[in-house]
Scaffold this motif. Structure first.
Motif, PDB file in Angstrom:
ATOM      1  N   UNK A 117     -15.577  -3.689  11.953  1.00 43.39           N
ATOM      2  CA  UNK A 117     -14.890  -2.432  11.658  1.00 43.39           C
ATOM      3  C   UNK A 117     -13.554  -2.352  12.368  1.00 43.39           C
ATOM      4  N   UNK A 136     -11.489  10.070  16.495  1.00 44.89           N
ATOM      5  CA  UNK A 136     -10.639  10.047  15.306  1.00 44.89           C
ATOM      6  C   UNK A 136      -9.355   9.261  15.583  1.00 44.89           C
ATOM      7  N   UNK A 137      -9.050   8.324  14.737  1.00 44.53           N
ATOM      8  CA  UNK A 137      -7.830   7.523  14.855  1.00 44.53           C
ATOM      9  C   UNK A 137      -7.774   6.721  16.160  1.00 44.53           C
ATOM     10  N   UNK A 151     -16.063   8.458  10.110  1.00 40.96           N
ATOM     11  CA  UNK A 151     -15.139   8.324  11.245  1.00 40.96           C
ATOM     12  C   UNK A 151     -14.383   7.010  11.159  1.00 40.96           C
ATOM     13  N   UNK A 152     -15.033   5.984  10.587  1.00 41.15           N
ATOM     14  CA  UNK A 152     -14.332   4.699  10.437  1.00 41.15           C
ATOM     15  C   UNK A 152     -13.292   4.804   9.328  1.00 41.15           C
ATOM     16  N   UNK A 198     -14.427   3.814  17.956  1.00 40.57           N
ATOM     17  CA  UNK A 198     -14.590   4.052  16.525  1.00 40.57           C
ATOM     18  C   UNK A 198     -14.945   5.508  16.252  1.00 40.57           C
ATOM     19  N   UNK A 199     -15.688   6.109  17.188  1.00 36.87           N
ATOM     20  CA  UNK A 199     -16.099   7.496  16.981  1.00 36.87           C
ATOM     21  C   UNK A 199     -14.923   8.449  17.151  1.00 36.87           C
ATOM     22  N   UNK A 238      -7.741  -0.934   0.247  1.00 36.07           N
ATOM     23  CA  UNK A 238      -8.924  -0.844   1.095  1.00 36.07           C
ATOM     24  C   UNK A 238      -9.916   0.105   0.450  1.00 36.07           C
ATOM     25  N   UNK A 244       0.119   0.023   0.665  1.00 35.52           N
ATOM     26  CA  UNK A 244      -1.280   0.052   1.080  1.00 35.52           C
ATOM     27  C   UNK A 244      -1.969   1.241   0.423  1.00 35.52           C
ATOM     28  N   UNK A 267      -0.889   1.127  17.997  1.00 42.14           N
ATOM     29  CA  UNK A 267       0.506   1.477  18.243  1.00 42.14           C
ATOM     30  C   UNK A 267       1.028   0.825  19.520  1.00 42.14           C
ATOM     31  N   UNK A 276      -9.807   6.265   9.846  1.00 39.40           N
ATOM     32  CA  UNK A 276      -8.778   5.464  10.503  1.00 39.40           C
ATOM     33  C   UNK A 276      -7.788   4.890   9.506  1.00 39.40           C
ATOM     34  N   UNK A 277      -8.176   4.871   8.230  1.00 46.81           N
ATOM     35  CA  UNK A 277      -7.318   4.239   7.225  1.00 46.81           C
ATOM     36  C   UNK A 277      -6.357   5.219   6.564  1.00 46.81           C
ATOM     37  N   UNK A 336      -5.526  -3.496   9.065  1.00 48.31           N
ATOM     38  CA  UNK A 336      -4.904  -2.472   8.228  1.00 48.31           C
ATOM     39  C   UNK A 336      -3.673  -1.894   8.915  1.00 48.31           C
ATOM     40  N   UNK A 337      -3.798  -1.706  10.220  1.00 47.65           N
ATOM     41  CA  UNK A 337      -2.692  -1.109  10.959  1.00 47.65           C
ATOM     42  C   UNK A 337      -1.619  -2.134  11.321  1.00 47.65           C
ATOM     43  N   UNK A 359      -6.341   3.256  15.659  1.00 50.81           N
ATOM     44  CA  UNK A 359      -4.961   3.409  15.197  1.00 50.81           C
ATOM     45  C   UNK A 359      -4.012   3.628  16.386  1.00 50.81           C
ATOM     46  N   UNK A 406      -4.018   7.295   7.790  1.00 55.25           N
ATOM     47  CA  UNK A 406      -2.645   7.427   8.253  1.00 55.25           C
ATOM     48  C   UNK A 406      -1.734   6.348   7.705  1.00 55.25           C
ATOM     49  N   UNK A 415     -11.030  -4.804  10.974  1.00 55.02           N
ATOM     50  CA  UNK A 415     -10.408  -4.392   9.719  1.00 55.02           C
ATOM     51  C   UNK A 415      -9.366  -3.299   9.941  1.00 55.02           C
ATOM     52  N   UNK A 416      -9.714  -2.335  10.780  1.00 57.58           N
ATOM     53  CA  UNK A 416      -8.742  -1.263  11.016  1.00 57.58           C
ATOM     54  C   UNK A 416      -7.493  -1.851  11.661  1.00 57.58           C
ATOM     55  N   UNK A 468      -5.554  13.834   8.110  1.00 54.63           N
ATOM     56  CA  UNK A 468      -5.295  12.575   8.801  1.00 54.63           C
ATOM     57  C   UNK A 468      -4.187  11.743   8.196  1.00 54.63           C
TER      58      UNK A 468
END
Lengths: 213, 906
Positions: B205, B171-172, A70-71, B168-169, A60, A8, B179, A74-75, B212-213, B175, A77, B208-209, A107
């Motif tokens: 958004x 951090x992570x 901030x969005x 979304x605001x 991505x 990725x 988990x 998230x990618x 991705x995860x 993600x 990590x 997609x995250x 991050x």
């Protein structure tokens, strides 16, 4: 469809440096001079071959605008590789590299491979950042460096493939625990164990049911 | 828990502390203790008690809302205390979860208010996410994670948008939630699925995250662990989550496809053969439905409103369909829908059919694949899948299922001419292929359809007519093929003739007002319209038997219960098609030209309509048809696939065919019908303009007035006369032929008709000749007149040119005069000034010379004045002349003056 590894990638950098164009050039082999502003994140994928192994790249492409930071964070990590892009004709995009790098270091997983890309190398008459400066920055921060042109496709393949090669080397060296998918690496068919497998292209992949899930 | 509460209550009662206190007062007291309790044990007790009070207690829920700051503060300060953390989280979760008693609670829902209150607090989400973080300070306690997720899910239920933003605001944020899908505790994992379902809903958004995860991997892993579709409700949740992740998200769909997840996904629809032959567990049915919803979502381009990427959406859906079909999803769906009689659940079968229709429609390779597919029929023999689907479409008890099956056949025929022709070829009569194929369902697709179409029951008849419509739609070759194949060797005549006979029978039965019958009539009419349109042999077959035209007239006028307007309108439209097609120049590819000696002319049909129904009444019928809700709100796409609900009128009757009116007519059909109406109008107008009532061919209908177009009309008329003459001759020949075999009484009637036709044709021919001469005369007249006018125009032009030249001459003369007068004036002034200066400067000694000079000057001046007067006179004359010529003299003078003023400056 079968692959030995799946990596990725993320593409990061200031807005307008040509991230989406790099992705489009790499996945679709075409250049779009006018590209809409990326909203959030776009996805692209392509299969490449390294040392006879099929490697699937999932890429991505993130929005460079501050409002999406901030969005896009998230990618970080879950990515195995990152292309950090600046525009050689706009000095400020080079000056912002440090803050991007800091963001990534904060991050991302520490083993993420980062490739520094000076894009728009075709616009030599408008160059504002020398190649040497780019090389110097990459050296200082332990990054791989290339200058590319998404317009002429110069070095675009290399940018993505060299990054993959770097990640692949790290896997061979056992840097990653590839069973942990949160590093952005996934083992697929025909990886031949953790490292050093001998599956050649065209050879039937070991029948392993539903290893893609 | 309730026991515990009762115990506490009893304890409280014994202690006497809670006597007479309401729940809200108790909550307040407990909050006080949590905030101010000196000892950890005391605070822990208070939290535990608060949790118990909150169980199914709207009053307590309402009261605790004001204490959220206290609880959140305690969460922050007592993070190390797992027991405390867990209790507070559970209390908060209880405070925001709706419970069974709140439905009886009067006033606003306290759970919703609390959820709103908590969600508004910006601190809450980061605080909760921190509990999910792995790490030394985070609680690895299962209960903490569990209640945290529960709490977040309840908040999401209250207002997903606000929570999506907050997550979304952070951090992570996403993600960390992702988990949870890999949590070793199933309960936490299942809660996380629910939470992600509300978070991913319409948030690209987060979608997609999550992808991705590794959301897809997680979901497919869970599905596999839970035995795919045979699993419990978690399978349903996972499939719903999958749909949410893919909905309107090209990127995620691309990823799902590219990474090869589709091959795992198609397994969901694979049921072990014969496992659920007798009955299907409810949950399995729901799971299958969820999986098919995902399939439909993947094969449908997203709504155009979502971002203007229509082309990409289409391409994406097409690629998805291609991948799914390649992976064998059609076979799985066919097994569900019709294999061995289908799965024992009508909604599942219906949805499977709808899925198949979606996957094949407009994609020729998929249509071909369906055409070749075989399924195991109920009798465990192999049958073509399409035939099995036809069986469902014709005889399913459930209208929705029959509609869905019809949708598959419609989808198969749509823009796939080879498929239509393949089906058309199966209409050979049973005498030739009477042996059942391989012991499967007896007969062929065509013979089965024909059997229903010509059967006695109106409901299957209506369905069969609807299906045959798709087989012949927009395909002249299959129109002819069905006509020929069905008429070859059949004593009863072609299928089209038998359809007409069915119509006649239904009319004769006197039951045409009953819904099933009127539906069948309607469907048959729709079929005949489609069939006769652009297909000369079909038209001939329709009009050759003498009884058909009167029958159509009757259909256009009789009452058919609630479908009167539709049936009347369609019959009128069919008559229109006849008139239209017949009035066009004969380019028919008739299979057997000698078969139609009595070809009725289009204007004859028009005339008959005029005399039997009346033109105004005729058009009002078509207008009424177009105003019907079925037409006014016709779906934009093809019929039969999207709208599965039968109309209200039919729901009650039950046995009525499933092809409900709302889905029968699509937008293209409505468009075509209104065009037909317009063309009929023109035809009728041109027909009515003639005193004899004869119609003109439509192509020339609107150009009869212009002389230059008369030529065309004349040639057209001549053509028509020729045609009529040929007809006349043929009729004569036939008459002779018939008169030879007059012994046969059966021919008597036909002979009479033929005679009538011959007479008609002769009359028409004579009329045409008359008209032709009249028109020729008119044309000559017009030409003469044109010549006259042309010469007049030339004359007028010449006069105009002459006048113009005159004008120009006058203008020049005037200019010259003006210049002259100007010069004279200038000289005068000069002279005057020199005169003055000389008299002053030279004095008395020069007086004499000056006087002489003066004299000379004044005589010169006089001359000039005379000259000026003459000029003025000339100007006056010219002005009069110019005014006569209609020129604005003042303007002209002004213009000249301007021009004169310029030169001195230059």
């Amino acid at each position: 469809m079968s692959y030995a590894y799946l990596f990725k990638y993320i593409i990061i950098g200031d807005t307008g440096v040509g991230k989406s164009c790099l992705l489009l050039q790499f996945t679709d082999k075409r250049f779009q001079p006018v590209h809409d502003l990326t909203i959030g994140v776009e996805f692209g994928a392509r299969m490449i071959n390294i040392d006879g192994k099929q490697i699937k790249l999932q890429i991505w492409d993130t929005a460079g605008q501050e409002s999406f930071r901030s969005i896009t964070r998230s990618y970080y990590r879950g990515a195995a590789g990152a292309l950090l892009v600046y525009d050689i004709t706009r000095r400020e995009t080079f000056n912002h590299l440090a803050s991007w790098l800091e963001d990534a270091r904060q991050h991302a997983n520490p083993n993420m491979t980062i490739m520094l890309i000076g894009n728009k190398s075709d616009l030599t008459h408008r160059r504002a950042v020398t190649t040497e400066e780019g090389e110097q920055f990459a050296k200082e921060h332990g990054l791989v460096f290339l200058e590319t042109s998404a317009k002429t496709a110069h070095n675009v393949e290399e940018a993505f493939i060299n990054t993959a090669r770097k990640i692949y080397e790290k896997i061979e060296q056992g840097v990653f625990d590839v069973s942990n998918e949160s590093y952005g690496i996934k083992v697929g068919y025909g990886a031949g164990g953790q490292a050093g497998g001998t599956v050649r292209p065209g050879e039937a992949a070991p029948a392993k049911s539903s290893s893609c899930c | 828990m309730n026991i515990l509460r009762v115990a506490k209550g009893v304890g409280g009662f014994i202690a006497g502390s809670d006597v007479g206190r309401s729940d809200s007062q108790r909550v307040e007291a407990l909050l006080q203790r949590i905030s101010d309790g000196a000892l950890p044990e005391e605070r822990q007790d208070a939290v535990a008690e608060l949790r118990d009070v909150l169980q199914s207690n709207p009053e307590a829920q309402q009261a605790v809302g004001s204490g959220f700051p206290v609880l959140l503060n305690a969460l922050k300060t007592e993070r190390g205390d797992q027991e405390m953390t867990r209790g507070i989280l559970e209390s908060l979760a209880l405070a925001v979860q709706p419970n069974e008693r709140s439905s009886r609670w009067q006033g606003a829902d306290p759970a919703a208010i609390n959820a709103e209150l908590l969600a508004k607090n910006d601190e809450v989400v980061p605080l909760l996410l921190a509990f999910l973080k792995d790490g030394p300070q985070a609680a690895s306690n299962f209960y903490v994670r569990y209640h945290t997720v529960q709490l977040l899910t309840a908040l999401a239920a209250g207002g997903p948008y606000r929570l999506q933003k907050a997550i979304l605001a952070a951090p992570m944020g996403v993600v960390q939630l992702m988990d949870l899908l890999g949590d070793s505790h199933e309960v936490v994992r299942n809660e996380a699925v629910l939470l992600l379902m509300s978070l991913t809903k319409s948030s690209p958004d987060i979608q997609k995250i999550a992808a991705f995860e590794g959301a897809f991997e997680h979901i497919l892993k869970i599905l596999k662990e839970e035995d795919w579709v045979m699993g419990g409700i978690i399978v349903q949740d996972c499939l719903d989550l999958l749909s949410h992740l893919l909905q309107n998200n090209i990127g995620n769909q691309l990823m799902f496809r590219e990474v090869g997840h589709l091959s795992a996904f198609v397994k969901v629809l694979q049921l072990p053969a014969d496992r659920y032959r007798r009955s299907l567990p409810k949950q399995v049915g729901i799971n299958l439905a969820a999986a098919m919803s995902t399939t439909q979502l993947l094969s449908t381009p997203a709504a155009p409103s979502s971002g203007g990427q229509e082309k990409q959406q289409q391409e994406c859906a097409l690629a998805n369909k291609a991948a799914l079909v390649k992976l064998g999803i059609l076979e799985s769906l066919l097994a569900l829908a019709v294999g061995s009689g289908g799965i024992p659940s009508c909604p599942v079968r219906t949805q499977a059919l709808a899925c198949i229709a979606k996957l094949i429609k407009g994609v020729p390779p998929h249509q071909a694949k369906l055409g070749d597919a075989k399924v195991t029929a109920a009798s465990s023999a192999s049958t073509p899948a399409l035939q099995a689907i036809l069986q469902v479409a014709l005889s399913a008890n459930d209208p929705a299922e029959a509609t869905a099956a019809a949708g598959v056949i419609a989808g198969f025929c749509e823009e796939y001419r080879e498929g239509q022709q393949m089906l058309a070829a199966t209409f050979t009569p049973p005498t030739e292929l009477s042996t059942p194929q391989q012991g499967g369902i007896e007969g062929t697709f065509g013979s089965q359809l024909a059997a229903s179409l010509t059967g006695l029951r109106p409901s299957p008849m209506a369905r069969a007519a609807g299906l045959l419509h798709h087989v012949v739609l927009n395909n002249a070759a299959s129109k002819q093929a069905v006509l020929q194949a069905s008429s070859a060797g059949a004593r009863e005549g072609s299928l089209l003739v038998r359809c007409c006979r069915q119509l006649a029978n239904m009319l004769a039965s006197g039951q045409q007002g009953e819904p099933p019958v009127s539906l069948a009539v309607m469907m048959l009419l729709r079929l005949l319209i489609t069939w006769a349109h652009d297909c000369a042999p079909a038209l001939e077959a329709l009009l050759a038997p003498p009884g058909h035209l009167p029958m159509l007239l009757e259909l256009a006028q009789k009452r058919f219960g609630e479908r009167t307007a539709i049936v009347n309108g369609l019959a009128a439209a069919l008559l229109g098609v006849c008139a239209m097609e017949l009035s066009q120049p004969i380019t028919c590819l008739s299979s057997d030209p000698s078969a139609s000696p009595e070809r009725i002319a289009g204007n004859t049909v028009l005339e008959i309509i005029g005399s039997r129904i009346g033109m105004a009444s005729y058009f009002s019928r078509i207008d009424a048809l177009l105003q019907r809700p079925e037409f006014a709100q016709a779906p934009g796409k093809t019929p039969g696939t999207d709208n599965t609900a039968p109309s209200k009128g039919e729901q009650g009757t039950g046995t009525v065919g499933a092809l409900a009116a709302p889905s029968i007519f699509d937008a293209a059909y409505v468009r075509w019908l209104s065009q037909l109406k317009d063309r009929m109008h023109k035809l009728a107008m041109s027909g009515l303009r003639r005193p004899s009532g004869e119609g003109l061919p439509a192509a020339n209908g609107d150009s009869a007035e212009q002389p230059q177009d008369d030529q065309g009309t004349i040639t057209a008329l001549q053509r028509e006369i020729d045609a009529l003459k040929t007809q006349l001759r043929r009729a004569h020949e036939e008459k002779e032929l018939r008169s030879k075999q007059q012994s046969n009484p059966a021919h008597e009637q036909e002979l009479q008709t033929a005679r009538a036709h011959a007479q008609q044709a002769a009359a028409a021919s004579a009329q045409h000749v008359k008209e032709l001469t009249a028109l020729k005369g008119q044309l000559q007249q017009a030409e003469q007149e044109a010549v006259r006018w042309r010469s007049a125009a030339n004359q007028a032009q010449a006069t105009a040119a002459k006048l113009e030249a005159d004008m120009e001459g006058l203008g020049t003369a005037y200019n010259m005069l003006e210049t002259h007068s100007h010069e004279v004036e200038a000289r005068l002034q000069e002279l005057e000034s020199t005169g003055v200066s000389s008299s002053k400067g030279k004095g008395a000694e020069d007086g004499k010379t000056a006087a002489e000079d003066d004299e000379e000057d004044s005589s010169g001046l006089d001359d000039l004045l005379v000259c000026l007067g003459q000029e003025e006179q000339k100007v006056a004359i010219l002005r009069a002349r110019l005014e006569d010529l209609g020129v604005d003299v003042d303007e002209l003078l002004e213009a000249i003056g301007d021009r004169e003023d310029d030169p001195p400056d230059a």
